[in-house]
Design a protein around this motif. Structure first.
Motif, PDB file in Angstrom:
ATOM      1  N   ILE A  22       0.839  -1.202   0.000  1.00 37.72           N
ATOM      2  CA  ILE A  22       0.000   0.000   0.000  1.00 37.72           C
ATOM      3  C   ILE A  22       0.872   1.251   0.000  1.00 37.72           C
ATOM      4  CG2 ILE A  22      -1.605   1.370   1.398  1.00 37.72           C
ATOM      5  CD1 ILE A  22      -2.935  -1.264   2.215  1.00 37.72           C
ATOM      6  N   GLN A  23       1.917   1.255   0.835  1.00 35.95           N
ATOM      7  CA  GLN A  23       2.806   2.415   0.882  1.00 35.95           C
ATOM      8  C   GLN A  23       3.468   2.656  -0.468  1.00 35.95           C
ATOM      9  OE1 GLN A  23       4.573   1.460   5.180  1.00 35.95           O
ATOM     10  NE2 GLN A  23       5.105   3.536   4.529  1.00 35.95           N
ATOM     11  N   LEU A  47      -6.564   7.682   5.718  1.00 40.90           N
ATOM     12  CA  LEU A  47      -5.572   6.621   5.539  1.00 40.90           C
ATOM     13  C   LEU A  47      -4.512   7.021   4.521  1.00 40.90           C
ATOM     14  CD1 LEU A  47      -7.731   3.351   5.515  1.00 40.90           C
ATOM     15  CD2 LEU A  47      -6.147   4.113   7.291  1.00 40.90           C
ATOM     16  N   VAL A  48      -4.947   7.611   3.406  1.00 40.01           N
ATOM     17  CA  VAL A  48      -3.995   7.980   2.354  1.00 40.01           C
ATOM     18  C   VAL A  48      -3.037   9.060   2.847  1.00 40.01           C
ATOM     19  CG1 VAL A  48      -3.766   9.083   0.094  1.00 40.01           C
ATOM     20  CG2 VAL A  48      -5.464   7.282   0.430  1.00 40.01           C
ATOM     21  N   ILE A  49      -3.564  10.118   3.437  1.00 35.93           N
ATOM     22  CA  ILE A  49      -2.711  11.247   3.814  1.00 35.93           C
ATOM     23  C   ILE A  49      -1.787  10.876   4.974  1.00 35.93           C
ATOM     24  CG2 ILE A  49      -2.698  13.619   4.672  1.00 35.93           C
ATOM     25  CD1 ILE A  49      -5.309  14.042   3.116  1.00 35.93           C
ATOM     26  N   GLN A  61       7.057  10.070   3.920  1.00 37.07           N
ATOM     27  CA  GLN A  61       8.009  11.177   3.891  1.00 37.07           C
ATOM     28  C   GLN A  61       9.075  11.065   4.974  1.00 37.07           C
ATOM     29  OE1 GLN A  61       4.691  14.269   3.394  1.00 37.07           O
ATOM     30  NE2 GLN A  61       6.437  15.258   2.405  1.00 37.07           N
ATOM     31  N   TYR A  62       8.822  10.275   6.003  1.00 37.27           N
ATOM     32  CA  TYR A  62       9.817  10.046   7.044  1.00 37.27           C
ATOM     33  C   TYR A  62      10.372   8.622   6.963  1.00 37.27           C
ATOM     34  CZ  TYR A  62       8.482  14.561   8.807  1.00 37.27           C
ATOM     35  OH  TYR A  62       8.259  15.922   8.907  1.00 37.27           O
ATOM     36  N   ALA A  63      10.189   7.995   5.797  1.00 38.68           N
ATOM     37  CA  ALA A  63      10.735   6.662   5.523  1.00 38.68           C
ATOM     38  C   ALA A  63      10.308   5.645   6.569  1.00 38.68           C
ATOM     39  CB  ALA A  63      12.257   6.715   5.418  1.00 38.68           C
ATOM     40  N   ILE A  64       9.072   5.760   7.030  1.00 37.89           N
ATOM     41  CA  ILE A  64       8.527   4.855   8.041  1.00 37.89           C
ATOM     42  C   ILE A  64       7.876   3.650   7.356  1.00 37.89           C
ATOM     43  CG2 ILE A  64       6.720   4.597   9.800  1.00 37.89           C
ATOM     44  CD1 ILE A  64       7.147   7.595  10.437  1.00 37.89           C
ATOM     45  N   SER A  65       8.219   2.467   7.808  1.00 42.65           N
ATOM     46  CA  SER A  65       7.562   1.245   7.334  1.00 42.65           C
ATOM     47  C   SER A  65       6.426   0.920   8.290  1.00 42.65           C
ATOM     48  CB  SER A  65       8.562   0.087   7.265  1.00 42.65           C
ATOM     49  OG  SER A  65       9.558   0.340   6.299  1.00 42.65           O
ATOM     50  N   LEU A  66       5.221   1.217   7.878  1.00 44.01           N
ATOM     51  CA  LEU A  66       4.061   1.025   8.738  1.00 44.01           C
ATOM     52  C   LEU A  66       3.701  -0.453   8.860  1.00 44.01           C
ATOM     53  CD1 LEU A  66       1.804   3.905   7.374  1.00 44.01           C
ATOM     54  CD2 LEU A  66       2.957   3.864   9.599  1.00 44.01           C
ATOM     55  N   SER A  77     -11.383  -0.920  -0.737  1.00 42.61           N
ATOM     56  CA  SER A  77     -11.724   0.379  -1.322  1.00 42.61           C
ATOM     57  C   SER A  77     -10.481   1.239  -1.502  1.00 42.61           C
ATOM     58  CB  SER A  77     -12.736   1.104  -0.427  1.00 42.61           C
ATOM     59  OG  SER A  77     -13.931   0.355  -0.306  1.00 42.61           O
ATOM     60  N   LEU A  78      -9.500   1.077  -0.612  1.00 42.02           N
ATOM     61  CA  LEU A  78      -8.272   1.863  -0.707  1.00 42.02           C
ATOM     62  C   LEU A  78      -7.506   1.500  -1.964  1.00 42.02           C
ATOM     63  CD1 LEU A  78      -6.425   3.922   0.673  1.00 42.02           C
ATOM     64  CD2 LEU A  78      -5.369   2.023   1.926  1.00 42.02           C
ATOM     65  N   TYR A  79      -7.394   0.231  -2.273  1.00 35.87           N
ATOM     66  CA  TYR A  79      -6.719  -0.178  -3.509  1.00 35.87           C
ATOM     67  C   TYR A  79      -7.432   0.420  -4.726  1.00 35.87           C
ATOM     68  CZ  TYR A  79      -3.514  -3.585  -1.431  1.00 35.87           C
ATOM     69  OH  TYR A  79      -2.495  -4.181  -0.726  1.00 35.87           O
ATOM     70  N   ALA A  80      -8.750   0.378  -4.717  1.00 39.42           N
ATOM     71  CA  ALA A  80      -9.512   0.924  -5.841  1.00 39.42           C
ATOM     72  C   ALA A  80      -9.290   2.436  -5.974  1.00 39.42           C
ATOM     73  CB  ALA A  80     -11.003   0.623  -5.668  1.00 39.42           C
ATOM     74  N   LEU A  81      -9.255   3.137  -4.828  1.00 39.30           N
ATOM     75  CA  LEU A  81      -9.032   4.578  -4.845  1.00 39.30           C
ATOM     76  C   LEU A  81      -7.651   4.919  -5.392  1.00 39.30           C
ATOM     77  CD1 LEU A  81      -9.922   7.467  -3.974  1.00 39.30           C
ATOM     78  CD2 LEU A  81      -8.852   6.984  -1.754  1.00 39.30           C
ATOM     79  N   ILE A  82      -6.638   4.180  -4.957  1.00 47.11           N
ATOM     80  CA  ILE A  82      -5.275   4.421  -5.429  1.00 47.11           C
ATOM     81  C   ILE A  82      -5.190   4.197  -6.935  1.00 47.11           C
ATOM     82  CG2 ILE A  82      -2.890   3.596  -5.310  1.00 47.11           C
ATOM     83  CD1 ILE A  82      -3.459   2.907  -2.349  1.00 47.11           C
ATOM     84  N   ASP A  83      -5.774   3.093  -7.412  1.00 48.02           N
ATOM     85  CA  ASP A  83      -5.741   2.801  -8.850  1.00 48.02           C
ATOM     86  C   ASP A  83      -6.449   3.886  -9.652  1.00 48.02           C
ATOM     87  OD1 ASP A  83      -4.312   0.502  -8.405  1.00 48.02           O
ATOM     88  OD2 ASP A  83      -6.069  -0.820  -8.437  1.00 48.02           O
ATOM     89  N   GLU A  84      -7.559   4.374  -9.119  1.00 47.14           N
ATOM     90  CA  GLU A  84      -8.301   5.426  -9.817  1.00 47.14           C
ATOM     91  C   GLU A  84      -7.486   6.707  -9.929  1.00 47.14           C
ATOM     92  OE1 GLU A  84     -12.298   8.217  -9.259  1.00 47.14           O
ATOM     93  OE2 GLU A  84     -11.893   6.572  -7.862  1.00 47.14           O
ATOM     94  N   LYS A  85      -6.901   7.134  -8.817  1.00 45.18           N
ATOM     95  CA  LYS A  85      -6.123   8.372  -8.828  1.00 45.18           C
ATOM     96  C   LYS A  85      -4.833   8.224  -9.616  1.00 45.18           C
ATOM     97  CE  LYS A  85      -7.876  10.473  -4.556  1.00 45.18           C
ATOM     98  NZ  LYS A  85      -8.367  11.673  -5.246  1.00 45.18           N
TER      99      LYS A  85
END
Length: 260
Positions: free
Chosen positions: A4-5, A55-57, A64-69, A142-150
């Motif tokens: 996701i990241q 979630l996205v923001i 931006q801080y190279a964090i692996s969530l 839904s997040l995957y779909a949103l990312i693909d759309e944008k």
């Protein structure tokens, strides 16, 4: 969560690049407020959209801080939707406190054990996932779909803002070394370190927060007629850091690293 990241990183670059951290924070707080507005109005579809935006923001800020969530699971305790929203607000406030210390006017406390940005972003996302679970939303689908759309539209929507996580130096370096790194712009031929610092403002940011956030280094791509950084060239890094030279194939790097 790593996938996701990476997908969000690709999407943001497609749109033009990351916002400045405090601008990203303002957008995060805006979306948290809109989550509250959707709950007050009882708009299920709007609530789902706003939770996805949070979630996205928040993931953008982690990138931006190279964090692996770590991917968060829903909270199984018996809590109300309102209590989960209060948790979202609280954790967003903690993210704001930390970023104000890193990037704004708030004084940075020397000892913040257990108070990393990663901790509060993950707790924020856990509350979001938990609220989505209570509302029967499939947020990750839904997040995957949103990312693909944008990612397939809105090319160049935002003005490009230089960011130490998107510089070519660090993107090249991490193909050879894993870890949490920022990168700098290319030096001019035979450029003194102090002159380079005047152009590359992100090194000061790195020196300020690297030990607290656990960043592994600041990468500068070097050439044989590149940066002059030895003693006597106008700038000395703090004693808690050191500079190493590293070569991989035909790429040469200077890496500012925290002392262990």
């Amino acid at each position: 969560m790593r996938e996701i990241q990476q997908k969000i990183d690709t999407m943001i670059l497609h749109l033009g690049g990351y916002w400045r951290p405090l601008s990203g924070l303002a957008r995060l707080l805006e979306e948290v407020g809109e989550v509250g507005g959707a709950m007050r109005k009882g708009s299920a579809e709007e609530l789902k959209e706003e939770l996805l935006d949070v979630l996205v923001i928040s993931t953008c800020l982690a990138n931006q801080y190279a964090i692996s969530l770590q991917q968060q699971e829903a909270d199984v305790r018996e809590v109300t939707k309102e209590q989960l929203y209060f948790q979202i607000v609280e954790e967003a406030g903690e993210v704001a406190r930390i970023l104000n210390a890193y990037e704004g006017d708030k004084k940075l406390k020397p000892n913040r054990q257990g108070e990393s940005l990663q901790l509060h972003i993950e707790q924020l996302q856990r509350a979001v996932i938990s609220l989505g679970e209570q509302c029967n939303y499939e947020l990750f689908d839904s997040l995957y779909a949103l990312i693909d759309e944008k990612s397939t539209r809105d090319f160049g929507r935002f003005d490009h803002t230089p960011d130490p996580i998107t510089e070519t130096s660090v993107r090249t370096y991490v193909t050879y070394q894993s870890g949490r790194y920022w990168g700098g712009i290319d030096p001019k031929p035979f450029e003194r370190f102090d002159r380079y610092m005047e152009r590359e403002k992100h090194i000061e940011r790195f020196l300020k927060i690297a030990h607290i956030e656990g960043l592994d280094g600041f990468v500068i791509q070097q050439s044989k007629d590149g940066l002059l950084y030895e003693d006597g060239y106008g700038y000395r890094i703090p004693e808690t850091f050191h500079i190493v030279e590293e070569t991989y194939e035909n790429h040469q790097f200077l890496v500012i690293k925290p002392q262990q």
